[in-house]
Design a protein around this motif. Structure first.
Motif, PDB file in Angstrom:
ATOM      1  N   VAL A  88       4.831  -6.662   3.527  1.00  0.00           N
ATOM      2  CA  VAL A  88       5.314  -5.276   3.470  1.00  0.00           C
ATOM      3  C   VAL A  88       4.684  -4.449   4.593  1.00  0.00           C
ATOM      4  CG1 VAL A  88       5.296  -3.146   2.120  1.00  0.00           C
ATOM      5  CG2 VAL A  88       5.786  -5.324   0.987  1.00  0.00           C
ATOM      6  N   ARG A  90       6.176  -4.810   8.019  1.00  0.00           N
ATOM      7  CA  ARG A  90       7.447  -4.104   8.221  1.00  0.00           C
ATOM      8  C   ARG A  90       7.283  -2.601   8.216  1.00  0.00           C
ATOM      9  NH1 ARG A  90       9.310  -7.273   3.927  1.00  0.00           N
ATOM     10  NH2 ARG A  90       9.521  -5.345   2.724  1.00  0.00           N
ATOM     11  N   GLU A  91       6.475  -2.095   7.279  1.00  0.00           N
ATOM     12  CA  GLU A  91       6.395  -0.652   7.021  1.00  0.00           C
ATOM     13  C   GLU A  91       5.260   0.054   7.751  1.00  0.00           C
ATOM     14  OE1 GLU A  91       8.725   0.822   5.214  1.00  0.00           O
ATOM     15  OE2 GLU A  91       9.726  -1.083   4.761  1.00  0.00           O
ATOM     16  N   THR A 123       1.173   2.708   5.095  1.00  0.00           N
ATOM     17  CA  THR A 123       2.048   2.761   3.916  1.00  0.00           C
ATOM     18  C   THR A 123       1.224   3.089   2.679  1.00  0.00           C
ATOM     19  OG1 THR A 123       3.424   1.023   4.911  1.00  0.00           O
ATOM     20  CG2 THR A 123       3.772   1.482   2.581  1.00  0.00           C
ATOM     21  N   LYS A 130       4.001   2.720  -2.563  1.00  0.00           N
ATOM     22  CA  LYS A 130       5.094   2.046  -1.863  1.00  0.00           C
ATOM     23  C   LYS A 130       4.768   0.571  -1.647  1.00  0.00           C
ATOM     24  CE  LYS A 130       8.279   2.635   2.047  1.00  0.00           C
ATOM     25  NZ  LYS A 130       8.586   3.452   3.245  1.00  0.00           N
ATOM     26  N   LEU A 131       3.497   0.266  -1.345  1.00  0.00           N
ATOM     27  CA  LEU A 131       3.079  -1.124  -1.187  1.00  0.00           C
ATOM     28  C   LEU A 131       3.317  -1.911  -2.474  1.00  0.00           C
ATOM     29  CD1 LEU A 131      -0.300  -0.896   0.782  1.00  0.00           C
ATOM     30  CD2 LEU A 131       1.871  -1.796   1.622  1.00  0.00           C
ATOM     31  N   LEU A 141       7.328  -2.223  -3.055  1.00  0.00           N
ATOM     32  CA  LEU A 141       7.949  -3.183  -2.144  1.00  0.00           C
ATOM     33  C   LEU A 141       7.335  -4.577  -2.297  1.00  0.00           C
ATOM     34  CD1 LEU A 141       8.382  -1.025   1.086  1.00  0.00           C
ATOM     35  CD2 LEU A 141      10.059  -1.540  -0.695  1.00  0.00           C
ATOM     36  N   GLY A 142       6.055  -4.600  -2.681  1.00  0.00           N
ATOM     37  CA  GLY A 142       5.410  -5.887  -2.930  1.00  0.00           C
ATOM     38  C   GLY A 142       6.050  -6.606  -4.102  1.00  0.00           C
ATOM     39  N   GLU A 194       9.202  -8.102  -2.949  1.00  0.00           N
ATOM     40  CA  GLU A 194       8.935  -9.353  -2.219  1.00  0.00           C
ATOM     41  C   GLU A 194       8.697 -10.511  -3.180  1.00  0.00           C
ATOM     42  OE1 GLU A 194       8.464 -10.411   1.013  1.00  0.00           O
ATOM     43  OE2 GLU A 194       9.214  -8.560   1.879  1.00  0.00           O
TER      44      GLU A 194
END
Length: 205
Positions: A182, A185-186, A190, A194-195, A198-199, A202
């Motif tokens: 993550v 990309r971010e 971050t 959000k981590l 988005l984690g 993933e």
């Protein structure tokens, strides 16, 4: 020295395979993982070989990948880790998982292998720190983040995100790998929430 064997699987045993190489059968001792990935009896197979020569025996150890062989060599360089224990570790963990365990200094992960107690797990983690083979199965960015976590120097944002994911039942290796992907990309700034979000994406993909 024998570095690789290519032949026909003659028989499969609990801890070894008999490989027929042009009429000569070689017995190679393997991890459970390698044995499970070998083809059926009568089919062709290739094994990377580590040959150990002692005063009272000559023994061959077979590996399905070069990475597994390299880890066998590294593991047996640790005091107290013989061939049997090294194969037990390779049976319990894939090469990428061993790399992550060393980087994260996760002795519990290494301790999953039969014959590896807490003291030996700590010794393995300590002596192999920084010796992860180049070109391994773990992305350099992931490995760097895992090393930072293992040494306690990762940012609070990253550590909190990984902690949150492990509290949800994921292993530290899975959680840190997801967070590293993550961040790639971010960006490194971050926020934790959000981590985590988005984690999770993933990990579920």
């Amino acid at each position: 020295m024998i570095g690789k064997l290519k032949g026909i699987v003659e028989s499969l045993n609990d801890d070894s395979v008999l490989l027929d190489v042009q009429g000569v059968c070689y017995q190679a001792f393997c991890s459970t993982r390698t044995l499970q990935n070998l083809p059926r009896v009568g089919e062709g197979a290739v094994l990377f070989i580590e040959m150990m020569v002692r005063e009272d025996f000559i023994r061959l150890y077979g590996f399905g990948s070069l990475g597994e062989k390299v880890w066998f060599e590294l593991l047996t360089s640790v005091q107290g880790v013989g061939a049997r224990v090294a194969l037990a570790i390779l049976s319990a963990l894939a090469p990428a998982e061993i790399s992550s365990a060393i980087a994260l200094q996760d002795k519990a992960m290494v301790g999953r292998a039969n014959g590896v107690g807490p003291k030996l797990a700590v010794r393995i983690i300590t002596e192999l720190k920084g010796k992860v083979p180049a070109g391994g199965a773990v992305d350099a960015g992931v490995l760097g983040l895992q090393s930072a976590l293992g040494e306690g120097v990762a940012s609070g944002t990253v550590a909190d995100a990984v902690s949150a994911l492990t509290n949800l039942g994921y292993s530290s290796a899975q959680a840190s790998s997801a967070v590293a992907r993550v961040m790639a990309r971010e960006g490194e700034d971050t926020p934790t929430e959000k981590l985590i979000r988005l984690g999770l994406r993933e990990l579920s993909s």
